[in-house]
Design an enzyme around this catalytic site. Sequence first.
Site, PDB file in Angstrom:
ATOM      1  N   CYS A  30      23.456 -28.976 -21.900  1.00 14.39           N
ATOM      2  CA  CYS A  30      22.859 -27.653 -22.109  1.00 14.39           C
ATOM      3  C   CYS A  30      21.791 -27.685 -23.218  1.00 14.39           C
ATOM      4  O   CYS A  30      22.152 -27.779 -24.401  1.00 14.39           O
ATOM      5  CB  CYS A  30      23.987 -26.676 -22.449  1.00 14.39           C
ATOM      6  SG  CYS A  30      23.466 -25.072 -23.042  1.00 14.39           S
ATOM      7  N   CYS A  33      22.204 -25.155 -26.038  1.00 12.44           N
ATOM      8  CA  CYS A  33      23.356 -25.517 -26.877  1.00 12.44           C
ATOM      9  C   CYS A  33      22.938 -26.548 -27.913  1.00 12.44           C
ATOM     10  O   CYS A  33      23.320 -26.455 -29.090  1.00 12.44           O
ATOM     11  CB  CYS A  33      24.494 -26.069 -26.021  1.00 12.44           C
ATOM     12  SG  CYS A  33      25.069 -24.944 -24.736  1.00 12.44           S
TER      13      CYS A  33
END
Length: 108
Positions: A30, A33
């Site tokens: 991600c 993230c």
Amino acid sequence: MSLQTIDESRFTEWMGSSDIAVLEFGAEWCPPCKALLPILDHLAEEYGGVVRFAKVDADDSPELASQFGVMSMPTVILFKDGQPVDKLVGLRPKDVYRNVIDRRLARV
């Protein structure tokens, strides 16, 4: 400094007696993230031992992610006295996280 990674087996121990705790749910794949982690690292340094910070890989701990209703990543959940009190979904500026933490610290 790097955020500690926890899973279901370590969640209760990690939560411990901390008044305020911040838990990030993300995944290795991600990009938002990955962009969030340095922000949280910096906040962890700022708040020292007052606020506890950690991360959860939602792919490795799907039960924990499900328990807290994580549907998108990154999701940051702020806990007060072991209970979730704020949930921020998506990547936000550092000041947004700081303001949420400060608001809860003012009520401790």
